[in-house]
Structures are given as structure tokens and as C-alpha cells.
Design a protein around this motif. Sequence first.
Motif, PDB file in Angstrom:
ATOM      1  N   GLU A 208      -0.171   0.631   0.584  1.00 45.69           N
ATOM      2  CA  GLU A 208      -0.389   0.689   1.633  1.00 45.69           C
ATOM      3  C   GLU A 208       0.752   1.311   2.501  1.00 45.69           C
ATOM      4  O   GLU A 208       0.617   2.571   2.946  1.00 45.69           O
ATOM      5  CB  GLU A 208      -0.232  -0.470   3.146  1.00 45.69           C
ATOM      6  CG  GLU A 208      -1.315  -1.181   2.217  1.00 45.69           C
ATOM      7  CD  GLU A 208      -0.839  -2.639   0.887  1.00 45.69           C
ATOM      8  OE1 GLU A 208       0.560  -2.407   1.431  1.00 45.69           O
ATOM      9  OE2 GLU A 208      -2.620  -3.521   1.157  1.00 45.69           O
TER      10      GLU A 208
ATOM     11  N   GLN B 182       1.405   4.601   0.125  1.00 49.01           N
ATOM     12  CA  GLN B 182       0.450   5.776   0.137  1.00 49.01           C
ATOM     13  C   GLN B 182       0.733   6.392   1.528  1.00 49.01           C
ATOM     14  O   GLN B 182       0.178   7.931   1.358  1.00 49.01           O
ATOM     15  CB  GLN B 182      -0.891   4.738   0.213  1.00 49.01           C
ATOM     16  CG  GLN B 182      -1.917   5.804   0.793  1.00 49.01           C
ATOM     17  CD  GLN B 182      -3.689   4.638   0.742  1.00 49.01           C
ATOM     18  OE1 GLN B 182      -3.526   3.991   0.438  1.00 49.01           O
ATOM     19  NE2 GLN B 182      -4.615   5.402   1.605  1.00 49.01           N
ATOM     20  N   SER B 183       0.342   5.507   2.783  1.00 51.01           N
ATOM     21  CA  SER B 183       1.050   6.436   3.866  1.00 51.01           C
ATOM     22  C   SER B 183       2.407   7.642   3.909  1.00 51.01           C
ATOM     23  O   SER B 183       1.832   8.802   4.544  1.00 51.01           O
ATOM     24  CB  SER B 183       1.473   5.570   4.996  1.00 51.01           C
ATOM     25  OG  SER B 183       1.099   4.869   5.260  1.00 51.01           O
TER      26      SER B 183
ATOM     27  N   THR C 221      -3.137   8.935  -4.154  1.00 46.16           N
ATOM     28  CA  THR C 221      -3.337   9.413  -2.817  1.00 46.16           C
ATOM     29  C   THR C 221      -3.248  11.185  -2.285  1.00 46.16           C
ATOM     30  O   THR C 221      -4.353  11.574  -1.628  1.00 46.16           O
ATOM     31  CB  THR C 221      -1.850   8.926  -1.553  1.00 46.16           C
ATOM     32  OG1 THR C 221      -2.457   7.528  -2.099  1.00 46.16           O
ATOM     33  CG2 THR C 221      -1.675   9.707  -0.406  1.00 46.16           C
TER      34      THR C 221
END
Length: 345
Positions: A254, A257-258, A299
Amino acid sequence: MAINLISKISNNCSSFRLTSTSASFLRRILRTISMSTDKGKLKASVGPHSVSGDSDHDDDTRQSQSHSKRKEQQKTDASKKTKVKEQPMTRGKFLTEQEEHVENAKKKILSLNISEKRKRYFCKDRYTTLEDIPNWQDHFSEELLHDDIAQKWWKRNKSQAVSDVKPSLNVKISLFQGDITTLEIDAIVNAANESLLGGGGVDGAIHRAAGIDLLHECELLKGCSAGDAKITCGYKLPAKNVIHTVGPRGEHPEILQSCYQNSLDLMRENELTTVAFPCISTGIFGYPNLNAARVALKTIRNWLDSEDYADKVERIIFCLFLEKDVVIYKEQLQLFFPVERDKSK
């Protein structure tokens, strides 16, 4: 003590067997002594209370002096407190001056034409333009389409393809194996640490190539949290901007991905059309290379599929250094950005 002696002699001169003339003479001598003593800061009066009177006066003087000293000390203390309170203002002034310096440095860079800017590059004439980097569609056609090993890999893994063939996106993607600090594009992404003040690997290389002004601007950003991204000028880099993002320590999809999502959002917000990504977090941060590549590709593919700004994006480059990353991306790109090929293969 001398005053007490004079007083005793004066009051008891009748006990001595002196004539009135002698006594009068002695009193005159005593008065002369008393007056002389008064010049030594004692009272002229030789009465029994004279010492007490001087003592009271001296006490008053000392108290007055003590009071004055206290007032001076209070003024000094107040002045010190005022200086302490002013320190943040001094620091604020310093930051304002630093901000002004950074703004002037950026304006100077932006005012240069491409020929003048190239003279300032840290890499000298070893820069790489966008025209020197083939897009993914061309790269695949030239190197992988007729490669037996690549074809065998595809037969084993084509069922894992996660996206449809979309040629309009394939021409927006590139692989580049080389030095990210030589890319003459809109922005390169820096795999930074939380301080944004430089470090090892690609982070240190970017800071060295950009020069001290990059550090000055990064100091003003006051750090960056994992998963976030911030943008600065490129200074002595061929790239116009640097997007700094902090990857996760360890495998945290996560957060990784950010990093890509926020970097792409900064690209859109600043109306940039070309950007290059290194392999974020795969170095000392310990993210497994293959898994990190899959997060990056997924992504970016999702962002291009969902963003209206994707139409304005000219190129997103995966800048690779290690040979194992080159192999991973050549394989994984076929799953996330599949290309047209012979149906029989």
C-alpha cells in the motif's frame, strides 16, 4: 573608636587637675581633631549617639545601592528574556532569506535557454534525450518479438496477463538502463529518505548531480512521510524537476503504491509530460525486486487507464540499473502492457 575616646575625654575633663585655661586649650584641640575626623567621613558631633547615626546612614546608603543593583539586574534579565523571545524571529528571518535564495536560483535556471542550461549540467554532454529512448512498443518489436527465450516465457505466463492490449499506452512507456541523472526530461523521481537531505544510492547520486541548491530547497520542505511525494527544481540536472518520494522499509504494497500514485499526481498537478522512475525501495529498504516491479507496473497502468491527464502524458520511463531488474521488467511489462503479436504464438 576614636570618637568614643574623644567623647570620654571631653565629658570628664573636670576629673583632670587642669587650669581653666588648659582645659579650654584641650577642648579646642579636641574640636580640631573632631573636625579632622569629620573629613574622614565621620560626623562632627562627638555625642554618645554619633556612631549609631553614621551606621543608620550607611545602612540607608547600602540599601539604596542594593535596590539600584536589583533594578539593573532586573533590566538585564528582562533584556535576556527579550533576546530569547526574538530567537525564533531570527530563525524565521534566516528561513526567509533561504527561501529567497532558492527562488532566485530557480528563476535563474528557468531563464536559461536549452543551450545555456546544457553548459551547466553536472553530466556535461553525457545527457540522454527522450528521442534516444525507444518506447515499449518499439523496444518489444526490436528485442523480444523474435527472441526464442522471450517467446517461451510468454507461452508459460500469458495467462497471467492482467491488462488488455492498448497500443496507445504502450507508446507512453519506456525501459532505460542507465544513469537517471542524465535524463533530459520534465522530471525524475528520487527514491529518498524521510529527511529529503540526501543519502546513498540513487538519492545521493541525484543530490550530487543537482548541486547544493537542491539541498537548500529540500531543507525548506521539512521532510516527507513514507508514501508521500514532494517536488523541487532540478538545478544542475538535465531534468527540469525532481519528484522526491519515500518508499517503505520492507514489503508494504500500500505504501509503495502511494509512492507511485502521489508522484504521478504531482506530474499532473505541475503539468509535466515526461517522468522517470527508479526502482523504489528495492535497495537497502529491502523490498523484493519482482514484487516491487509488479506494484509499480500495476499502479501506473491503473493511473493511465483512469486519468484524463493520461492523454497529455508523453512518456513514463522505468530507469533500471541492475541487470536482474532489466530482466524482471522486460517480462512483467508483457503482462501489464501487453503488445500485439502473432495469435499463433
